[in-house]
Scaffold this motif. Sequence first.
Motif, PDB file in Angstrom:
ATOM      1  N   UNK A 358       8.528  -9.811   1.871  1.00 18.04           N
ATOM      2  CA  UNK A 358       8.498 -11.044   2.668  1.00 18.04           C
ATOM      3  C   UNK A 358       7.320 -11.034   3.635  1.00 18.04           C
ATOM      4  N   UNK A 359       7.021  -9.865   4.211  1.00 13.97           N
ATOM      5  CA  UNK A 359       5.884  -9.774   5.122  1.00 13.97           C
ATOM      6  C   UNK A 359       4.577 -10.037   4.380  1.00 13.97           C
ATOM      7  N   UNK A 417       0.650  -7.658   7.900  1.00 13.71           N
ATOM      8  CA  UNK A 417       0.292  -8.077   6.543  1.00 13.71           C
ATOM      9  C   UNK A 417      -0.891  -9.034   6.573  1.00 13.71           C
ATOM     10  N   UNK A 418      -0.916  -9.951   7.547  1.00 17.00           N
ATOM     11  CA  UNK A 418      -2.040 -10.888   7.652  1.00 17.00           C
ATOM     12  C   UNK A 418      -3.345 -10.132   7.900  1.00 17.00           C
ATOM     13  N   UNK A 446       4.786  -0.558   2.407  1.00 18.36           N
ATOM     14  CA  UNK A 446       4.998  -0.540   3.855  1.00 18.36           C
ATOM     15  C   UNK A 446       4.063   0.474   4.514  1.00 18.36           C
ATOM     16  N   UNK A 447       3.763   1.585   3.818  1.00 19.91           N
ATOM     17  CA  UNK A 447       2.818   2.563   4.361  1.00 19.91           C
ATOM     18  C   UNK A 447       1.418   1.968   4.469  1.00 19.91           C
ATOM     19  N   UNK A 448       1.053   1.093   3.510  1.00 19.96           N
ATOM     20  CA  UNK A 448      -0.261   0.449   3.565  1.00 19.96           C
ATOM     21  C   UNK A 448      -0.364  -0.517   4.739  1.00 19.96           C
ATOM     22  N   UNK A 449       0.757  -1.107   5.142  1.00 17.14           N
ATOM     23  CA  UNK A 449       0.728  -1.981   6.319  1.00 17.14           C
ATOM     24  C   UNK A 449       0.419  -1.180   7.582  1.00 17.14           C
TER      25      UNK A 449
END
Length: 500
Positions: A358-359, A417-418, A446-449
């Motif tokens: 979703x993010x 994320x943006x 999520x780790x990449x965020x």
Amino acid sequence: MAEDRRPDDQPDPDREPDDATGPDEAARSDKAGDGPANPLEALFSQLAGGNAGLGKPGEPGNPQDMNALIGQLQNAFAMLGGSGSIFSQTTETGSGVNWDVTKDTARKAVAALGPDPTPNDRQRRDIDQAASIAEVWLDEAMIFPRTAGTMRAWSRADWVEQTLPVWRRLVEPVASHIADAMEGALSFSLDSEELQQLPQMAGLEQMLRPMLRTSGASMFGLQLGQALGRLASEVVGATDIGLPLSKPGQAALLPTNVEAFGNGLDQEQSDVLLYLALREAARQRLFAAVPWLREQVLALVEEYARGITIDTSALEEAVGQIDPNNLEELGRSLEGGLFEPQKTAEQKATLDRLETMLALIEGWVDHVVTRATSKWMPAADALAETVRRNRASGGPAEATFATLVGLELRPRRMRDAANLWAALTEARGVDGRDAVWSHPDVLPTSADLDDPLGFVSGETKTEDSDFDAALAELLDAEERRDEQHDQDSKDDQDGGAGKE
């Protein structure tokens, strides 16, 4: 949760005092300490106590009195379910939820929250014009083509009607779990040794179990309908909570809610409408151009819902205190977390994947719309910040869903994320950015965020990290085997020395 009692449920003023005691009288007796604490046992105590004229324990009652008791039980469970006679309900699935009643409850909740006029011709023209401009601007900001459909103008009631099929798919597993839990929690009322000895119990128990299950599903359906009604007063479009709730390619805005969104902002309503149209159109393009994305999001919600477990101890405690004359108290218990699901480790992992997805969706929309408006709309930055704040804080309806389903409807890391999508665009261009949506395996995690620049700097970084982790685990296992081998050899030597 409380419902007006039907005329049929009112006590007959001409009834003789020795006639069967109804649920209201039983509940009042309980309050005085003269009867069982559980309202269901209060009803069954008529069998054992003789007040219902059903005979003494061990003696069969007559059919007329038994029919009267069954009628009272129907009324009592209808009150617990809150949606009319449970025997008259029809359901199309195994969850036990009457979705017609849920939809009716949602629409009533919408009506109670203020005027909900059908969009007029001017509002439809304004949305058409905003959508046309939005599509032109988005053509330069992404590689995904326009969708075939036009952007619709919906009332809040339209939103309920149009999105209910997807909500039904998402919450059916939760409703089934709650119905099962309610049946199990209420069944303890039938397990007392005194009641089990009654000859009438065999038939009654077989009759009551589906009623018990349906009453739990009905309560959940009513709470869900109320939450949907409140959510309909907060959303501005068909997809603005991130989930693809409308039919594929069907974009829509709610003029009443768009106007409410703009109230208090130092912005022109036309800019507000255009900005929200851009976000709605961008999501619809993404879902249409990436065929796996819609199904993946919905499947993650379903996977989470299938793992729901219900705290039956809380249910049993609440059921043991139900007063048929005070159903508002039961409603407050439900809203306060009686049906609150318990998260398992597997669900937490699924929830992490869903929140990341979703993010990524909302962050991509945020970035794309920022690029699309950069040359044309000075108010876009302020409107974007308003959207972020609203999504971060959530609303009362989102809090209700978090309680009922254990699922928050907002991405926690939209800004992260943006930033990742912006960095990706800077490094690889629009084509390279949107190519990341080609397959779920190449999407950021999520780790990449946490490290967007690291993700952008090398497409194989995550793969290398996975390889390094696997290699380290392999080496650790090899080291443990060597240590065990050395220990075994030492034990053999010690054993040999002992024999000598």
